[in-house]
Design a protein around this motif. Structure first.
Motif, PDB file in Angstrom:
ATOM      1  N   SER A   1       3.891  -4.181  -1.295  1.00  0.00           N
ATOM      2  CA  SER A   1       3.826  -4.621   0.104  1.00  0.00           C
ATOM      3  C   SER A   1       4.440  -3.579   1.037  1.00  0.00           C
ATOM      4  N   PHE A   2       5.542  -2.943   0.637  1.00  0.00           N
ATOM      5  CA  PHE A   2       6.126  -1.893   1.479  1.00  0.00           C
ATOM      6  C   PHE A   2       5.215  -0.678   1.571  1.00  0.00           C
ATOM      7  N   MET A   3       4.567  -0.330   0.473  1.00  0.00           N
ATOM      8  CA  MET A   3       3.660   0.817   0.487  1.00  0.00           C
ATOM      9  C   MET A   3       2.436   0.547   1.364  1.00  0.00           C
ATOM     10  N   VAL A   4       1.919  -0.655   1.351  1.00  0.00           N
ATOM     11  CA  VAL A   4       0.783  -1.004   2.206  1.00  0.00           C
ATOM     12  C   VAL A   4       1.198  -0.935   3.671  1.00  0.00           C
ATOM     13  N   VAL A   5       2.393  -1.429   3.986  1.00  0.00           N
ATOM     14  CA  VAL A   5       2.884  -1.340   5.365  1.00  0.00           C
ATOM     15  C   VAL A   5       3.043   0.130   5.764  1.00  0.00           C
ATOM     16  N   GLY A   6       3.546   0.960   4.858  1.00  0.00           N
ATOM     17  CA  GLY A   6       3.689   2.399   5.133  1.00  0.00           C
ATOM     18  C   GLY A   6       2.349   3.070   5.356  1.00  0.00           C
ATOM     19  N   THR A   7       1.352   2.683   4.558  1.00  0.00           N
ATOM     20  CA  THR A   7       0.011   3.244   4.720  1.00  0.00           C
ATOM     21  C   THR A   7      -0.569   2.885   6.084  1.00  0.00           C
ATOM     22  N   ILE A   8      -0.447   1.637   6.461  1.00  0.00           N
ATOM     23  CA  ILE A   8      -0.964   1.194   7.768  1.00  0.00           C
ATOM     24  C   ILE A   8      -0.245   1.937   8.889  1.00  0.00           C
ATOM     25  N   PHE A   9       1.067   2.088   8.752  1.00  0.00           N
ATOM     26  CA  PHE A   9       1.845   2.813   9.768  1.00  0.00           C
ATOM     27  C   PHE A   9       1.364   4.257   9.886  1.00  0.00           C
ATOM     28  N   CYS A  10       1.172   4.935   8.753  1.00  0.00           N
ATOM     29  CA  CYS A  10       0.741   6.339   8.787  1.00  0.00           C
ATOM     30  C   CYS A  10      -0.658   6.485   9.371  1.00  0.00           C
ATOM     31  N   HIS A  11      -1.562   5.575   9.052  1.00  0.00           N
ATOM     32  CA  HIS A  11      -2.900   5.639   9.646  1.00  0.00           C
ATOM     33  C   HIS A  11      -2.825   5.420  11.156  1.00  0.00           C
TER      34      HIS A  11
ATOM     35  N   PHE B   1       1.245   7.069   0.485  1.00  0.00           N
ATOM     36  CA  PHE B   1       1.573   5.641   0.449  1.00  0.00           C
ATOM     37  C   PHE B   1       0.479   4.836  -0.244  1.00  0.00           C
ATOM     38  N   GLU B   2      -0.791   5.210   0.003  1.00  0.00           N
ATOM     39  CA  GLU B   2      -1.903   4.518  -0.661  1.00  0.00           C
ATOM     40  C   GLU B   2      -1.818   4.674  -2.170  1.00  0.00           C
ATOM     41  N   GLY B   3      -1.577   5.895  -2.621  1.00  0.00           N
ATOM     42  CA  GLY B   3      -1.451   6.150  -4.071  1.00  0.00           C
ATOM     43  C   GLY B   3      -0.282   5.376  -4.667  1.00  0.00           C
ATOM     44  N   SER B   4       0.835   5.342  -3.945  1.00  0.00           N
ATOM     45  CA  SER B   4       2.003   4.593  -4.432  1.00  0.00           C
ATOM     46  C   SER B   4       1.694   3.098  -4.514  1.00  0.00           C
ATOM     47  N   ALA B   5       0.959   2.562  -3.527  1.00  0.00           N
ATOM     48  CA  ALA B   5       0.608   1.141  -3.549  1.00  0.00           C
ATOM     49  C   ALA B   5      -0.309   0.829  -4.726  1.00  0.00           C
ATOM     50  N   ILE B   6      -1.277   1.728  -4.993  1.00  0.00           N
ATOM     51  CA  ILE B   6      -2.183   1.517  -6.123  1.00  0.00           C
ATOM     52  C   ILE B   6      -1.412   1.573  -7.445  1.00  0.00           C
ATOM     53  N   ALA B   7      -0.490   2.536  -7.558  1.00  0.00           N
ATOM     54  CA  ALA B   7       0.324   2.632  -8.773  1.00  0.00           C
ATOM     55  C   ALA B   7       1.206   1.383  -8.936  1.00  0.00           C
ATOM     56  N   SER B   8       1.745   0.884  -7.841  1.00  0.00           N
ATOM     57  CA  SER B   8       2.585  -0.302  -7.888  1.00  0.00           C
ATOM     58  C   SER B   8       1.780  -1.538  -8.301  1.00  0.00           C
ATOM     59  N   ILE B   9       0.529  -1.618  -7.839  1.00  0.00           N
ATOM     60  CA  ILE B   9      -0.341  -2.725  -8.267  1.00  0.00           C
ATOM     61  C   ILE B   9      -0.622  -2.618  -9.763  1.00  0.00           C
ATOM     62  N   ALA B  10      -0.816  -1.391 -10.252  1.00  0.00           N
ATOM     63  CA  ALA B  10      -1.055  -1.201 -11.688  1.00  0.00           C
ATOM     64  C   ALA B  10       0.172  -1.633 -12.500  1.00  0.00           C
ATOM     65  N   VAL B  11       1.369  -1.305 -12.006  1.00  0.00           N
ATOM     66  CA  VAL B  11       2.599  -1.732 -12.701  1.00  0.00           C
ATOM     67  C   VAL B  11       2.689  -3.254 -12.717  1.00  0.00           C
ATOM     68  N   PHE B  12       2.369  -3.896 -11.580  1.00  0.00           N
ATOM     69  CA  PHE B  12       2.378  -5.359 -11.514  1.00  0.00           C
ATOM     70  C   PHE B  12       1.420  -5.953 -12.537  1.00  0.00           C
TER      71      PHE B  12
END
Length: 189
Positions: A127-137, A161-172
């Motif tokens: 969730s933090f990575m998605v917020v970071g991605t939206i902020f950067c865009h 941030f997008e890559g980190s969010a995808i990796a975090s989803i994979a960990v979940f």
């Protein structure tokens, strides 16, 4: 009238059935015993000129023998007050039983706990990575409006941030799958 002596001897050889007093009756007898002793030992009783056929000492002895004859076996919490029950339990030895947990259950419990913690943390990170991605865009869009001075640095940050969010989803998903497998193995036992 004729009495058959063999039948009389047979009656004497019958097993003697003992009738036990209940807890309430035993407690009353114990109270009577205490009261009789208190009365006998009191100064007022000594001053009485009282001499019946049966003395108070005989009654005390009879009650004592009756109490000695009966083993109290009917100890249930309903027959006692709380204080009496606790004092009874204090007389009993305490047995400590060590509960042994097999290694397999310990490891399974550890994996389940770890998987649930990792799944929660990875969802939070996602969730933090998605917020970071939206902020950067959003900042990148603002930078694009500058025209010639535009530098694509925020879009690179957004991709990180997008890559980190995808990796975090994979960990979940991995932690959830691991937890499900361990929990499924636990239910098979």
């Amino acid at each position: 009238m004729h009495i058959n002596l063999r039948n009389l001897e047979a009656i004497n050889e019958l097993p003697l059935q003992r009738t036990m007093l209940n807890q309430n009756q035993l407690r009353r007898l114990e109270a009577i015993d205490r009261w009789l002793i208190e009365i006998r030992d009191s100064e007022e009783f000594r001053q009485l000129e009282y001499s019946p056929d049966v003395m108070l000492g005989d009654a005390i002895q009879a009650v004592g023998e009756l109490l000695d004859e009966h083993e109290s076996y009917d100890y249930k919490p309903t027959n006692f007050t709380d204080d009496q029950w606790h004092s009874y339990l204090e007389q009993k030895p305490v047995m400590h039983i060590r509960r042994v947990i097999p290694w397999r259950k310990k490891i399974s419990s550890f994996i389940l706990d770890a998987a649930s913690e990792i799944a929660i943390l990875s969802l939070l990170t996602t969730s933090f990575m998605v917020v970071g991605t939206i902020f950067c865009h959003g900042v990148d869009r603002i930078e694009e409006s500058r025209g010639d001075q535009y530098q694509p640095t925020w879009i690179y940050n957004a991709k990180i941030f997008e890559g980190s969010a995808i990796a975090s989803i994979a960990v979940f998903l991995g932690a959830s799958l691991t937890g499900a497998c361990v929990a499924g193995d636990k239910n098979d036992d």
